[in-house]
Scaffold this active site. Structure first.
Site, PDB file in Angstrom:
ATOM      1  CB  CYS A  50      -0.937   0.011   1.206  1.00  0.00           C
ATOM      2  SG  CYS A  50      -0.095  -0.050   2.796  1.00  0.00           S
ATOM      3  CG  HIS A  98      15.224   2.087  -1.081  1.00  0.00           C
ATOM      4  ND1 HIS A  98      14.579   3.232  -0.680  1.00  0.00           N
ATOM      5  CD2 HIS A  98      14.254   1.267  -1.569  1.00  0.00           C
ATOM      6  CE1 HIS A  98      13.283   3.119  -0.910  1.00  0.00           C
ATOM      7  NE2 HIS A  98      13.058   1.939  -1.455  1.00  0.00           N
TER       8      HIS A  98
END
Length: 448
Positions: A50, A98
């Protein structure tokens, strides 16, 4: 080997952009197949949640970037110029850092969110099942799992309830205060709905009802949290009797339109309805928030809660970031050392070619030896080569600095003439040495 990550997340793109690009679990296999065929890549994986849609790629060069950006443009049904406002492209150790931060919960909407590590594992499992990950991404993902585990073990970043679901509960408390007399409806029996329901139960709400298209799923979730389940055809009636609605389904289009919510509100006699839509794509049409006494929030509206969460966890974030930095450097050093492998292979090939050439030159003398003796000569000369190359091979692979690896590889290439005869005089310098570019540090990346 180029390592690349291309994507959007909750910091760079609003929810309407992310939901157009999101990939449902049922589509993941087919989508990975499409990505694998976009360009000649060593490995590819897709992380779609999401909060983010990210493609992670290992390939021989950065030439694969443009085809993947084109794919995202088509996926998001947008223009190139529109997408580039939200898109980020990371390279090499920035990709490593990341992904490690994502797995550690440092890049989540709610810092420390534990669910994201499971999502990273699922993304890798899907790629591995289709044999799409490749050796470099396999190692990268497994390293990210270890980082996530280490952060949770050595810090308090994940202590307590720190998830998107908990952020929704915190927002409900700001609206209603004490939640003891509130009736809750959770639409969707997935992990996100289940966790949110558990957080709400801990607040002592009056009741929690789970509604899902599959009654068995709803009943199973209800048993887990000590709530009740209702069939899908009773959704409207259950909503009319609820004060708080959490929607977290995987529906491709809204299940509550503005007109639908308006009709339900007429039966509520103006009682306020608080809706938190944590699904991507959204379950509730945004225009429903315009209805009087309807308070609608989506995942992007949880940013204030996130900022408060960050303030409380400042010291733990710093410790977690230090772990990520340490593990990033370890992985980057390993990947940089891989640039030495073609030189090592070329060096062994050169020594082996010399060995065989000498054995052939001495064939007239060796031919008089019995087969066992000739076999022994072959074995001994091979062992000599192995012993001579053992130390330089280990030293070259152990070098962690990319520039040093490059310099050593260049020196070996010149000293031993690697590739001159084997590859031909017409090949360019890069092909002749058999070397690949060293693994650059973050300063060499170009951010879009």
């Amino acid at each position: 080997m180029a390592l690349i990550l291309i994507g959007v997340n909750h910091r760079t793109a609003p929810v309407d952009v992310r939901e157009r690009m999101s990939v449902a679990d049922a589509q993941l296999g087919e989508t990975l197949g499409q990505l694998k065929s976009v360009a000649a890549v060593d490995g590819v994986a897709l992380l779609s949640t999401c909060n983010r849609v990210e493609i992670i790629v290992s390939a021989e060069s950065e030439d694969v970037i443009e085809p993947f950006v084109d794919w995202l443009v088509a996926r998001g049904d947008s223009s190139r110029s529109e997408l580039e406002k939200h898109l980020y492209i990371l390279r090499y150790d920035d990709v490593v850092r990341h992904l490690f931060r994502v797995a550690a919960g440092l890049d989540s909407l709610v810092v420390g969110e534990p669910q994201v590590l499971g999502q990273v594992k699922e993304a890798h499992a899907a790629a591995a099942e289709l044999r799409a990950a490749g050796p470099t991404l396999n190692r990268l993902f497994h390293a990210s799992f270890a980082v996530g585990k280490r952060v949770r073990t050595e810090t308090q970043l994940g202590a307590g309830a720190v998830s998107v679901g908990f952020a929704a509960v915190a927002l409900a408390r700001k609206i209603f205060g004490n939640l003891k007399d509130r009736a809750v409806l959770v639409v969707g029996a997935g992990e996100m709905g289940k966790l949110t329901a558990m957080h709400l139960k801990s607040q002592g709400v009056l009741r929690v009802t789970i509604v899902s298209r599959t009654m068995a799923h709803a009943a199973r979730t209800a048993r887990t949290i000590g709530g009740s389940a209702a069939p899908w055809d009773e959704l409207d009636a259950t909503l009319e009797a609820s004060d708080i609605v959490i929607t977290a389904t995987g529906a491709a289009s809204p299940i509550f339109t503005k007109a639908h919510v308006e009709s339900l509100m007429r039966g509520r006699r103006d009682r306020p309805l608080f809706i938190v839509d944590i699904a991507v794509p959204r379950d509730v049409e945004p225009a429903a928030g315009e209805i009087e006494q309807v308070f609608l929030y989506n995942v992007d509206d949880l940013q204030a809660t996130v900022r408060e969460n960050l303030a409380r966890r400042g010291s733990e974030v710093e410790r977690a970031e230090a772990i990520v930095g340490e593990e990033t450097e370890k992985f980057a050093a390993w990947l940089r050392s891989r640039s030495a492998i073609p030189t090592v292979v070329a060096l062994r090939q050169r020594f082996e070619a010399i060995r065989r050439a000498e054995l052939e030159r001495l064939e007239f003398k060796l031919s008089a030896l019995p087969p066992e003796a000739r076999s022994r000569v072959d074995e001994i000369t091979h062992l000599i080569i192995e012993k001579l190359l053992l130390m330089p091979t280990e030293q070259l692979k152990a070098l962690g600095d990319g520039e040093t690896v490059d310099a050593y590889a260049e020196a070996l290439t010149r000293l031993f003439g690697l590739g001159d005869q084997a590859l031909g005089e017409g090949d360019d310098a890069r092909a002749k040495t058999g070397r690949v570019e060293p693994f650059p540090r973050s300063g060499s990346r170009v951010q879009r």
